[in-house]
Design an enzyme around this catalytic site. Structure first.
Site, PDB file in Angstrom:
ATOM      1  N   ARG A   1     -55.464  47.539 -65.280  1.00 25.39           N
ATOM      2  CA  ARG A   1     -56.600  46.933 -64.566  1.00 25.39           C
ATOM      3  C   ARG A   1     -56.212  46.567 -63.126  1.00 25.39           C
ATOM      4  O   ARG A   1     -56.600  47.229 -62.176  1.00 25.39           O
ATOM      5  CB  ARG A   1     -57.094  45.701 -65.350  1.00 25.39           C
ATOM      6  CG  ARG A   1     -58.426  45.146 -64.899  1.00 25.39           C
ATOM      7  CD  ARG A   1     -58.395  44.318 -63.644  1.00 25.39           C
ATOM      8  NE  ARG A   1     -57.554  43.122 -63.752  1.00 25.39           N
ATOM      9  CZ  ARG A   1     -57.278  42.324 -62.726  1.00 25.39           C
ATOM     10  NH1 ARG A   1     -57.774  42.577 -61.534  1.00 25.39           N
ATOM     11  NH2 ARG A   1     -56.487  41.282 -62.874  1.00 25.39           N
TER      12      ARG A   1
ATOM     13  N   HIS B   1     -50.056  34.251 -62.615  1.00 28.14           N
ATOM     14  CA  HIS B   1     -50.359  35.629 -62.195  1.00 28.14           C
ATOM     15  C   HIS B   1     -49.850  35.792 -60.763  1.00 28.14           C
ATOM     16  O   HIS B   1     -50.521  35.401 -59.809  1.00 28.14           O
ATOM     17  CB  HIS B   1     -51.881  35.806 -62.287  1.00 28.14           C
ATOM     18  CG  HIS B   1     -52.416  37.132 -61.873  1.00 28.14           C
ATOM     19  ND1 HIS B   1     -52.839  38.076 -62.778  1.00 28.14           N
ATOM     20  CD2 HIS B   1     -52.648  37.670 -60.652  1.00 28.14           C
ATOM     21  CE1 HIS B   1     -53.295  39.136 -62.134  1.00 28.14           C
ATOM     22  NE2 HIS B   1     -53.196  38.912 -60.841  1.00 28.14           N
TER      23      HIS B   1
ATOM     24  N   CYS C   1     -55.455  43.389 -54.887  1.00 25.66           N
ATOM     25  CA  CYS C   1     -56.910  43.231 -54.915  1.00 25.66           C
ATOM     26  C   CYS C   1     -57.485  43.970 -53.721  1.00 25.66           C
ATOM     27  O   CYS C   1     -57.122  43.681 -52.579  1.00 25.66           O
ATOM     28  CB  CYS C   1     -57.285  41.753 -54.850  1.00 25.66           C
ATOM     29  SG  CYS C   1     -59.054  41.494 -54.747  1.00 25.66           S
TER      30      CYS C   1
ATOM     31  N   ASN D   1     -48.593  43.420 -58.398  1.00 20.25           N
ATOM     32  CA  ASN D   1     -48.195  42.294 -59.243  1.00 20.25           C
ATOM     33  C   ASN D   1     -46.680  42.301 -59.394  1.00 20.25           C
ATOM     34  O   ASN D   1     -46.029  43.330 -59.231  1.00 20.25           O
ATOM     35  CB  ASN D   1     -48.809  42.456 -60.641  1.00 20.25           C
ATOM     36  CG  ASN D   1     -50.310  42.343 -60.623  1.00 20.25           C
ATOM     37  OD1 ASN D   1     -51.007  43.313 -60.384  1.00 20.25           O
ATOM     38  ND2 ASN D   1     -50.799  41.155 -60.851  1.00 20.25           N
TER      39      ASN D   1
HETATM   40  P1  HMG Z   1     -73.643  42.672 -56.039  1.00 20.49           P
HETATM   41  O1  HMG Z   1     -73.764  43.927 -55.250  1.00 20.49           O
HETATM   42  O2  HMG Z   1     -73.948  41.385 -55.360  1.00 20.49           O
HETATM   43  O3  HMG Z   1     -74.455  42.793 -57.427  1.00 20.49           O
HETATM   44  O4  HMG Z   1     -72.160  42.641 -56.585  1.00 20.49           O
HETATM   45  P2  HMG Z   1     -75.935  42.485 -57.802  1.00 20.49           P
HETATM   46  O5  HMG Z   1     -75.941  41.480 -58.895  1.00 20.49           O
HETATM   47  O6  HMG Z   1     -76.754  42.186 -56.577  1.00 20.49           O
HETATM   48  O7  HMG Z   1     -76.423  43.899 -58.401  1.00 20.49           O
HETATM   49  C1  HMG Z   1     -76.409  45.067 -57.582  1.00 20.49           C
HETATM   50  C2  HMG Z   1     -76.308  46.307 -58.463  1.00 20.49           C
HETATM   51  O8  HMG Z   1     -75.043  46.292 -59.158  1.00 20.49           O
HETATM   52  C3  HMG Z   1     -77.379  46.360 -59.549  1.00 20.49           C
HETATM   53  O9  HMG Z   1     -77.679  47.730 -59.761  1.00 20.49           O
HETATM   54  C4  HMG Z   1     -76.673  45.816 -60.745  1.00 20.49           C
HETATM   55  O10 HMG Z   1     -77.222  46.273 -61.965  1.00 20.49           O
HETATM   56  C5  HMG Z   1     -75.274  46.371 -60.557  1.00 20.49           C
HETATM   57  P3  HMG Z   1     -79.038  48.386 -59.224  1.00 20.49           P
HETATM   58  O11 HMG Z   1     -80.133  47.567 -59.830  1.00 20.49           O
HETATM   59  O12 HMG Z   1     -78.987  48.251 -57.730  1.00 20.49           O
HETATM   60  O13 HMG Z   1     -78.937  49.810 -59.727  1.00 20.49           O
HETATM   61  N1  HMG Z   1     -74.288  45.556 -61.260  1.00 20.49           N
HETATM   62  C6  HMG Z   1     -73.402  46.030 -62.144  1.00 20.49           C
HETATM   63  N2  HMG Z   1     -73.156  47.284 -62.623  1.00 20.49           N
HETATM   64  C7  HMG Z   1     -72.215  47.410 -63.566  1.00 20.49           C
HETATM   65  N3  HMG Z   1     -71.502  46.374 -64.048  1.00 20.49           N
HETATM   66  C8  HMG Z   1     -71.683  45.126 -63.593  1.00 20.49           C
HETATM   67  C9  HMG Z   1     -72.685  44.928 -62.614  1.00 20.49           C
HETATM   68  N4  HMG Z   1     -73.145  43.826 -61.966  1.00 20.49           N
HETATM   69  C10 HMG Z   1     -74.106  44.224 -61.162  1.00 20.49           C
HETATM   70  N5  HMG Z   1     -70.960  44.118 -64.087  1.00 20.49           N
HETATM   71  C11 HMG Z   1     -70.581  42.040 -58.310  1.00 20.49           C
HETATM   72  C12 HMG Z   1     -71.702  41.563 -57.381  1.00 20.49           C
HETATM   73  C13 HMG Z   1     -69.943  40.797 -58.899  1.00 20.49           C
HETATM   74  C14 HMG Z   1     -71.191  42.909 -59.396  1.00 20.49           C
HETATM   75  C15 HMG Z   1     -69.566  42.891 -57.477  1.00 20.49           C
HETATM   76  O14 HMG Z   1     -69.206  42.150 -56.355  1.00 20.49           O
HETATM   77  C16 HMG Z   1     -68.319  43.248 -58.249  1.00 20.49           C
HETATM   78  O15 HMG Z   1     -68.376  43.991 -59.205  1.00 20.49           O
HETATM   79  N6  HMG Z   1     -67.159  42.734 -57.813  1.00 20.49           N
HETATM   80  C17 HMG Z   1     -65.893  42.983 -58.496  1.00 20.49           C
HETATM   81  C18 HMG Z   1     -64.759  42.999 -57.518  1.00 20.49           C
HETATM   82  C19 HMG Z   1     -63.458  43.179 -58.258  1.00 20.49           C
HETATM   83  O16 HMG Z   1     -63.420  43.730 -59.353  1.00 20.49           O
HETATM   84  N7  HMG Z   1     -62.352  42.695 -57.650  1.00 20.49           N
HETATM   85  C20 HMG Z   1     -61.042  42.809 -58.233  1.00 20.49           C
HETATM   86  C21 HMG Z   1     -60.862  41.962 -59.471  1.00 20.49           C
HETATM   87  S1  HMG Z   1     -60.434  40.276 -59.104  1.00 20.49           S
HETATM   88  C22 HMG Z   1     -58.714  40.356 -58.831  1.00 20.49           C
HETATM   89  O17 HMG Z   1     -58.153  41.409 -58.729  1.00 20.49           O
HETATM   90  C23 HMG Z   1     -57.944  39.062 -58.807  1.00 20.49           C
HETATM   91  C24 HMG Z   1     -57.144  38.839 -60.095  1.00 20.49           C
HETATM   92  O18 HMG Z   1     -56.212  39.900 -60.327  1.00 20.49           O
HETATM   93  C25 HMG Z   1     -56.358  37.504 -60.015  1.00 20.49           C
HETATM   94  C26 HMG Z   1     -55.572  37.364 -58.705  1.00 20.49           C
HETATM   95  O19 HMG Z   1     -54.775  38.258 -58.352  1.00 20.49           O
HETATM   96  O20 HMG Z   1     -55.788  36.321 -58.067  1.00 20.49           O
HETATM   97  C27 HMG Z   1     -58.072  38.743 -61.329  1.00 20.49           C
HETATM   98 MG    MG Z   2     -54.319  40.085 -59.358  1.00 24.80          MG
END
Ligand code: HMG
Ligand code: MG
Length: 309
Positions: free
Chosen positions: A12, A205, A238, A247
């Site tokens: 992931r 993490h 990220c 990581n």
């Molecule tokens: P948004 O564009 O604001 O979403 O994104 P929305 O709610 O306005 O919806 C827009 C469209 O996206 C819609 O589709 C939704 O259905 C679709 P449309 O009607 O236009 O066809 N949609 C989705 N589709 C599939 N699955 C979903 C989903 N949600 C909405 N779950 C959102 C907001 C949160 C979805 C977006 O910003 C996003 O997915 N962000 C994820 C970013 C990410 O994954 N970052 C990395 C992970 S975090 C990390 O790495 C840190 C960590 O490792 C810890 C650390 O290191 O600190 C965990």
């Molecule tokens: Mg991370």
């Protein structure tokens, strides 16, 4: 029960940052190899927007094909209710995790919402998980520093964690998203968060951007934490935290603990073989784990010596 638990986030956190698309078959092979190496907790994918993280756009297909393995727990990230529904539909991913940053700028870049707005959207997700009997982890990102805002106040980390615990998450992983943390901070945060929830429900993490991942793991262990997130080969980062490196590497964490006589239940040799496969056959670029590089160097010297007779 092993003395420490290593939660593998390579499929992931590791792959989400790779620009070159990795095939579904290779992702599944990676998960299998990690399970074979003894990892019992594997974060396989994210049920996030495919627009935001194209590398993990195949999460539903991947989840449907995850091999059932006795004692192996699969996990997936969920950013909202839609993600949670996809996680539930998969049927094969055992646990979910929400994520939220302490700092406004990173949270906005990562999930397009302020911290308060995002938190409000997570509450029904956490409620649903509780009703379904699904343990829900919460990642508290930028807990040690933010790429845009710099220092993050420990009080803000404590407040957000307190709110998440009150909302009903089962455990918390404190994320050093950009790897700026130092051991003193690890001790300070572990003590402060340990006042809110038992240490058994806290994970750490670390990203290794500044080369301090492993000393911070050691500091976390000394502070009483027993669960550490790590990524095979040191993959990761990220995409919404520019400059964030991988990581802390699973090999490095396993070697640290095993040499200190602390059981991880993980076969270092099998991990090294998996990293070699990933480097050579899947990604085609060198991976950064120090223990992996040292082990490959040792093997090469051994091979040359044998050849020389
Ligand atoms: P948004 O564009 O604001 O979403 O994104 P929305 O709610 O306005 O919806 C827009 C469209 O996206 C819609 O589709 C939704 O259905 C679709 P449309 O009607 O236009 O066809 N949609 C989705 N589709 C599939 N699955 C979903 C989903 N949600 C909405 N779950 C959102 C907001 C949160 C979805 C977006 O910003 C996003 O997915 N962000 C994820 C970013 C990410 O994954 N970052 C990395 C992970 S975090 C990390 O790495 C840190 C960590 O490792 C810890 C650390 O290191 O600190 C965990
Ligand atoms: Mg991370």
């Amino acid at each position: 029960m092993t003395a420490v638990r290593i939660h593998e986030v390579g499929p992931r956190d590791g792959l989400q940052n790779e620009s070159q698309v990795v095939s579904l078959d290779d992702k599944l092979a990676l998960v299998e190899r990690l399970a074979d190496a003894g990892l019992r907790s594997i974060e396989c994918t994210s049920f996030v927007s495919p627009e935001w993280i194209p590398q993990l756009a195949d999460s539903d297909a991947l989840a449907a094909r995850l091999p059932a393995r006795e004692g192996v727990e699969y996990r997936g990230l969920v950013p909202n209710l839609k993600g949670y529904e996809r996680f539930r539909a998969s049927g094969r991913v055992h646990r979910a995790a929400v994520f939220i940053s302490v700092s406004e700028t990173h949270n906005k870049k990562n999930v397009n919402r302020s911290v308060a707005e995002h938190f409000d959207r997570l509450v029904p997700v956490i409620d649903r998980a509780r009703d379904d009997g699904v343990p829900m982890r919460a990642y508290v990102s930028t807990a040690f520093g933010c790429p845009d805002e710099g220092r993050v106040a420990p009080e803000a980390v404590v407040k957000l964690t307190r709110d998440l615990v009150a909302a009903g998450v089962s455990d918390v992983s404190l994320g050093d998203t950009i790897g700026v943390g130092v051991p003193g901070q690890v001790h300070e945060l572990a003590a402060a968060i340990g006042e809110l929830i038992p240490l058994e429900r806290i994970a750490l993490h670390f990203h290794d951007t500044y080369g301090r991942g492993i000393v911070n793991v050691q500091a976390g262990y000394e502070a009483g934490v027993r669960e550490f997130d790590a990524s095979l080969g040191g993959l990761g980062g990220c995409p919404y935290a520019p400059g964030a490196a991988g990581n802390v590497a699973t090999e490095d964490v396993v070697d640290l603990f095993e040499r200190a006589g602390i059981d991880t239940g993980i076969d270092l040799h099998a991990l090294v073989e998996t990293t070699a496969w990933l480097e050579r056959d899947v990604l085609g670029r060198p991976l950064t784990s120090r223990v992996y590089r040292a082990e490959m160097g040792r093997r090469e010297r051994h091979r040359q010596k044998a050849e020389a007779g």
